[in-house]
Design a protein around this motif. Structure first.
Motif, short mmCIF file in Angstrom:
data_model
loop_
_atom_site.label_atom_id
_atom_site.label_comp_id
_atom_site.label_asym_id
_atom_site.label_seq_id
_atom_site.Cartn_x
_atom_site.Cartn_y
_atom_site.Cartn_z
N SER A 92 46.86 37.52 44.20
CA SER A 92 48.16 36.85 44.14
C SER A 92 49.30 37.84 43.92
CB SER A 92 48.17 35.78 43.05
OG SER A 92 47.84 36.34 41.79
N SER A 93 49.03 38.91 43.16
CA SER A 93 50.02 39.97 42.95
C SER A 93 49.31 41.17 42.34
CB SER A 93 51.15 39.51 42.02
OG SER A 93 50.67 39.37 40.69
N THR A 94 49.94 42.32 42.45
CA THR A 94 49.37 43.54 41.87
C THR A 94 49.23 43.42 40.36
OG1 THR A 94 50.34 44.88 43.65
CG2 THR A 94 49.64 46.04 41.65
N ALA A 95 50.26 42.86 39.72
CA ALA A 95 50.24 42.72 38.27
C ALA A 95 49.12 41.79 37.82
CB ALA A 95 51.58 42.20 37.77
N ARG B 29 41.36 42.50 36.09
CA ARG B 29 40.43 43.62 35.89
C ARG B 29 40.35 44.05 34.42
NH1 ARG B 29 42.29 45.36 41.40
NH2 ARG B 29 40.40 45.66 42.64
N ASP B 30 41.46 43.85 33.69
CA ASP B 30 41.49 44.23 32.28
C ASP B 30 40.94 43.13 31.36
OD1 ASP B 30 42.54 46.65 32.94
OD2 ASP B 30 44.62 46.14 32.45
N GLY B 31 40.46 42.04 31.96
CA GLY B 31 39.88 40.96 31.16
C GLY B 31 40.89 40.06 30.48
N GLU B 32 42.11 40.02 30.99
CA GLU B 32 43.16 39.22 30.37
C GLU B 32 43.30 37.83 30.98
OE1 GLU B 32 46.82 41.36 30.25
OE2 GLU B 32 45.91 43.21 29.52
N VAL B 33 42.46 37.52 31.96
CA VAL B 33 42.49 36.20 32.61
C VAL B 33 41.19 35.48 32.30
CG1 VAL B 33 42.61 34.98 34.82
CG2 VAL B 33 44.04 37.00 34.43
N ASP B 34 41.28 34.23 31.87
CA ASP B 34 40.11 33.48 31.43
C ASP B 34 39.38 32.80 32.58
OD1 ASP B 34 40.88 34.04 28.70
OD2 ASP B 34 42.47 32.54 29.01
#
Length: 467
Positions: free
Chosen positions: A96-99, A105-110
């Motif tokens: 959806s976006s680079t950010a 990848r950093d595990g910040e999305v559940d």
């Protein structure tokens, strides 16, 4: 007790009071770490169990993730938007976006949504998912494994999207994850194929099956002439007469070319009604597609006629839509059921009008041909593809007028209801529904199917993923 309290609190976040029995069974499988394959009708709420589970999981173990393999960007956007309403919970889709990709990848999305091309087709993403603590893998619309992936017999025909055939590789990438496969349509043959691809053990996988029969949707089929303008003249007349009072209707075409041709025809013929007509396919601009999706979520919208391809398909919740037209029918029974299921998701009486010519019949699979050619009941012909027990329940005599056009012709209640779309078609269609189904039509026109079968085209447009 604690688990039931947590479930009740989580249901409240989704504005749901109770779960249906099948939803409860799915959720229990996830809690018990048991693989599950569920086939539930469109509009039933197949996604709710894993969404509930992902929120409860996050509250208990924030490091654990749920990954959802999803075939269409429109579907990912729709579900991510809904999940964004849950406080202190993060959902997003890869690409959806680079950010956003960095956060995933950093595990910040559940709750992570991704396409097969990302999950198993991209080596960097494969490595990223391998490093995450994935607790659950959801294969949404799992029938696409068989319908869009490579043929099981190893034929040389190019797959629509080949990575669907390699989703079984997710198991070794995420060895501790439970697998949930969801669909609204699954023939016996597809079920066996998907079980094999996903490395599911039939003896250890919980299967939940509900018939795809949507009794509130009347099935009407008619053979029409090949010329789009002549075949769809009744739509033009109806919009001209009714304007904003025209029933909200999705018109599915089998190609971008046909949808563009029909849209241009209607706009040219109805210059004062352009606000009523919209078009949705993979080559439309993002802003245009987003606007269509937004309008489809409204109970009252100036947009009444949406001409579209399969891009506007699986899992999209179209509010207060009770009319669907399948111009050109469908090549497969799965696509047919998916398109029909866009109507009547609220349980209200609806109609699905299938318009076809002889070319469409020749391109269709055996199940679709049976539906179009039957002299008996179209609903029974449709359900026979999904009948695992060797029988199909007949429609009661009192419901024949709501079953299909063939059954309606034999109904004796003398008070048969007819929705506005069918009424418009019947009043202007003359005798085209009674045209003889011959073995060949001399005036059959050629359709360009390369958009659907050429892999290089797919790869060039993979940013959309909603072809």
């Amino acid at each position: 007790m604690a688990a039931s309290v947590q479930l009740k609190e989580t249901l409240h976040l989704f504005h749901v009071d109770t779960l249906k029995p099948e939803q409860e069974t799915i959720l229990k499988c996830l809690e018990d770490k048991k693989d599950c394959m569920a086939v539930l009708p469109t509009g039933y709420g197949k996604s709710l169990p894993f969404q509930l589970y992902s929120v409860m999981l996050n509250r208990r173990s924030p490091a654990k993730k749920v990954v959802v393999c999803c075939p269409l960007i429109a579907l990912m956007q729709d579900q991510v938007q809904k999940m964004s309403e849950i406080p202190e919970f993060r959902a997003a889709y890869a690409g959806s976006s680079t950010a956003t990709d960095v956060k995933i990848r950093d595990g910040e999305v559940d709750l992570i949504y991704a396409s097969p091309e990302v999950l198993v087709g991209d080596q960097d993403w494969r490595e990223s998912f391998r490093k995450l603590d994935v607790d659950l893998i959801v294969i949404d619309e799992f029938h696409t494994i068989a319908t869009w992936g490579e043929d099981e017999d190893g034929s040389q025909k190019t797959a629509f999207r080949k990575w669907f055939s390699y989703l079984g590789e997710l198991r070794p990438l995420c060895p501790n994850a439970t697998l949930l496969a969801l669909s609204a349509t699954c023939t016996v043959k597809i079920r066996n194929r998907v079980m094999k691809v996903l490395n599911l053990n039939p003896n250890e996988t919980k299967e939940i099956m509900i018939s795809p029969n949507k009794e509130n949707i009347k099935i009407v089929a008619a053979k029409v002439v090949n010329d789009i303008e002549e075949a769809m003249l009744w739509i033009t007349d109806g919009v001209a007469d009714l304007g904003q009072n025209f029933p909200k209707t999705l018109i599915y075409c089998n190609s971008i070319t046909d949808s563009s041709k029909l849209y241009s025809y209607l706009i040219d013929e109805l210059p004062d009604c352009t606000s009523v007509i919209g078009m949705y396919h993979s080559e439309c601009t993002k802003s245009s597609k987003d606007n269509i999706l937004c309008e489809l979520q409204k109970e009252e919208s100036p947009l009444k006629v949406i001409i579209c391809t399969d891009a506007l398909g699986m899992g999209i919740d179209v509010v207060k839509c009770h009319s669907v037209v399948l111009y050109g029918g469908s090549k497969t029974i799965i696509d047919l059921v998916q398109k029909i299921g866009r109507a009547g998701r609220d349980g209200e009486n609806s109609v699905a009008l299938i318009l076809f010519n002889q070319y469409n019949i020749r391109q269709a699979d055996g199940y679709v041909k049976d539906i179009l050619k039957t002299k008996d009941c179209r609903r029974s012909a449709l359900l026979s593809a999904f009948d695992r027990d060797g029988h199909v329940q007949e429609t009661s005599a009192s419901e024949k007028h709501n079953c299909c056009d063939i059954c309606a012709s034999t109904c004796t209640c003398e008070e048969c209801p007819m929705l506005k779309l069918e009424e418009l078609f019947t009043s202007t269609g003359e005798n085209i529904s009674e045209m003889e189904l011959s073995e060949s039509d001399e005036d059959t026109e050629s359709y360009n199917l390369s958009d659907y079968e050429d892999e290089s085209y797919m790869m060039q447009h993979m940013d959309n993923l909603d072809v």
